[in-house]
Design an enzyme around this catalytic site. Structure first.
Site, PDB file in Angstrom:
ATOM      1  N   GLU A 102      -1.855 -57.492  -1.477  1.00  0.00           N
ATOM      2  CA  GLU A 102      -2.057 -57.197  -2.903  1.00  0.00           C
ATOM      3  C   GLU A 102      -3.511 -57.438  -3.294  1.00  0.00           C
ATOM      4  O   GLU A 102      -4.198 -58.248  -2.676  1.00  0.00           O
ATOM      5  CB  GLU A 102      -1.164 -58.107  -3.753  1.00  0.00           C
ATOM      6  N   ASP A 106      -0.871 -61.324 -11.075  1.00  0.00           N
ATOM      7  CA  ASP A 106      -1.066 -61.734 -12.467  1.00  0.00           C
ATOM      8  C   ASP A 106       0.229 -62.400 -12.935  1.00  0.00           C
ATOM      9  O   ASP A 106       0.487 -63.557 -12.613  1.00  0.00           O
ATOM     10  CB  ASP A 106      -1.431 -60.449 -13.247  1.00  0.00           C
ATOM     11  N   PHE A 155      -9.799 -60.678 -17.434  1.00  0.00           N
ATOM     12  CA  PHE A 155      -9.588 -59.348 -16.890  1.00  0.00           C
ATOM     13  C   PHE A 155     -10.743 -59.048 -15.941  1.00  0.00           C
ATOM     14  O   PHE A 155     -11.900 -59.204 -16.304  1.00  0.00           O
ATOM     15  CB  PHE A 155      -9.518 -58.293 -17.998  1.00  0.00           C
ATOM     16  N   ARG A 168     -13.313 -49.392  -9.319  1.00  0.00           N
ATOM     17  CA  ARG A 168     -12.705 -49.752  -8.018  1.00  0.00           C
ATOM     18  C   ARG A 168     -13.723 -49.797  -6.883  1.00  0.00           C
ATOM     19  O   ARG A 168     -13.544 -50.504  -5.899  1.00  0.00           O
ATOM     20  CB  ARG A 168     -11.617 -48.742  -7.624  1.00  0.00           C
TER      21      ARG A 168
HETATM   22  P1  IMP Z   1       1.512 -58.381 -12.332  1.00  0.00           P
HETATM   23  O1  IMP Z   1       2.717 -57.528 -12.067  1.00  0.00           O
HETATM   24  O2  IMP Z   1       1.422 -58.845 -13.751  1.00  0.00           O
HETATM   25  O3  IMP Z   1       1.387 -59.537 -11.344  1.00  0.00           O
HETATM   26  O4  IMP Z   1       0.247 -57.479 -12.184  1.00  0.00           O
HETATM   27  C1  IMP Z   1      -0.133 -57.013 -10.980  1.00  0.00           C
HETATM   28  C2  IMP Z   1      -0.938 -55.731 -11.083  1.00  0.00           C
HETATM   29  O5  IMP Z   1      -1.596 -55.576 -12.338  1.00  0.00           O
HETATM   30  C3  IMP Z   1      -2.022 -55.775 -10.046  1.00  0.00           C
HETATM   31  O6  IMP Z   1      -1.575 -55.243  -8.821  1.00  0.00           O
HETATM   32  C4  IMP Z   1      -3.125 -54.963 -10.681  1.00  0.00           C
HETATM   33  O7  IMP Z   1      -2.978 -53.602 -10.363  1.00  0.00           O
HETATM   34  C5  IMP Z   1      -2.934 -55.163 -12.161  1.00  0.00           C
HETATM   35  N1  IMP Z   1      -3.819 -56.216 -12.709  1.00  0.00           N
HETATM   36  C6  IMP Z   1      -3.495 -57.477 -13.044  1.00  0.00           C
HETATM   37  N2  IMP Z   1      -4.547 -58.165 -13.510  1.00  0.00           N
HETATM   38  C7  IMP Z   1      -5.597 -57.306 -13.443  1.00  0.00           C
HETATM   39  C8  IMP Z   1      -6.994 -57.447 -13.773  1.00  0.00           C
HETATM   40  O8  IMP Z   1      -7.506 -58.494 -14.192  1.00  0.00           O
HETATM   41  N3  IMP Z   1      -7.755 -56.334 -13.555  1.00  0.00           N
HETATM   42  C9  IMP Z   1      -7.254 -55.161 -13.077  1.00  0.00           C
HETATM   43  N4  IMP Z   1      -5.967 -55.004 -12.750  1.00  0.00           N
HETATM   44  C10 IMP Z   1      -5.140 -56.058 -12.934  1.00  0.00           C
HETATM   45 MG    MG Z   2      -2.036 -53.761  -7.634  1.00  0.00          MG
END
Ligand code: IMP
Ligand code: MG
Length: 177
Positions: A102, A106, A155, A168
């Site tokens: 991954e 988050d 972020f 990216r």
């Molecule tokens: P989660 O499901 O909340 O754990 O989020 C996971 C996904 O959200 C990651 O695989 C990222 O694609 C996106 N994401 C979470 N935080 C960030 C960030 O700070 N910047 C960019 N993408 C993020």
């Molecule tokens: Mg991701």
């Protein structure tokens, strides 16, 4: 401090490319040791993890396979909690050792969904390697096996991570300022 602008936001450098590469090397060494006797299948969560996966994979000396899947829970700067199905996995993972790769964990919603989908196929084990981890945002009890960097609840963009499609390709990781 090096600053960049993406869409409407300003970002400052958070983790340098050199620090990232050093950390990737250490994680690769750990994986080479842990999986020396196995042929693990690395499952890369697209889109964001492709950069980390490429850097990591080049440093693996063990026998291993790689596959790419897609699942998304994120739009813009806030996690929506909307989760799509897992797509792209054609390998038979029954009795295989799996390592999910991954970019960032988050809330943990995406990784939990991934793990739940994968364990339906009864793999031997499922471990997780993530470049970034936000402990303050993480809502799950599942432990993350390999972590590049723990970061605050900012972020971030770069090193595979985007802000509405952009950023990216940046080799360093930036955070909002
Ligand atoms: P989660 O499901 O909340 O754990 O989020 C996971 C996904 O959200 C990651 O695989 C990222 O694609 C996106 N994401 C979470 N935080 C960030 C960030 O700070 N910047 C960019 N993408 C993020
Ligand atoms: Mg991701």
């Amino acid at each position: 401090m090096k600053q960049i602008k993406i869409h409407d936001k300003s970002f400052g450098i958070s983790i340098s490319s050199e620090s990232i590469q050093d950390r990737v090397s250490i994680i690769a060494q750990q994986l080479n040791k842990e999986y020396a006797e196995d042929t693990p299948l690395f499952i890369v969560v697209l889109n964001g993890a492709f950069v980390f996966a490429a850097d990591l994979f080049k440093r693996l000396t063990i026998e291993c396979e790689i596959s790419f899947v897609k699942i998304s829970s994120y739009q813009g700067m806030e996690s929506t909690g909307i989760l799509n199905e897992l797509i792209g996995l054609s390998e038979n993972i029954h009795c295989r050792k799996i390592v999910i790769i991954e970019d960032i964990i988050d809330s943990g919603n995406t990784i939990e969904k991934m793990i739940n989908e994968l364990i339906k196929e009864k793999p031997a084990e499922v471990k997780v390697a993530t470049m970034l981890f936000k402990p303050e945002a993480f809502k799950k009890t599942y432990s993350i096996d390999y972590i590049g960097f723990e970061i605050p609840n900012d972020f971030v963009v770069g090193y595979g991570l985007d802000y509405d499609g952009l950023g990216r390709n940046l080799p360093d990781i930036y955070k909002t300022i």
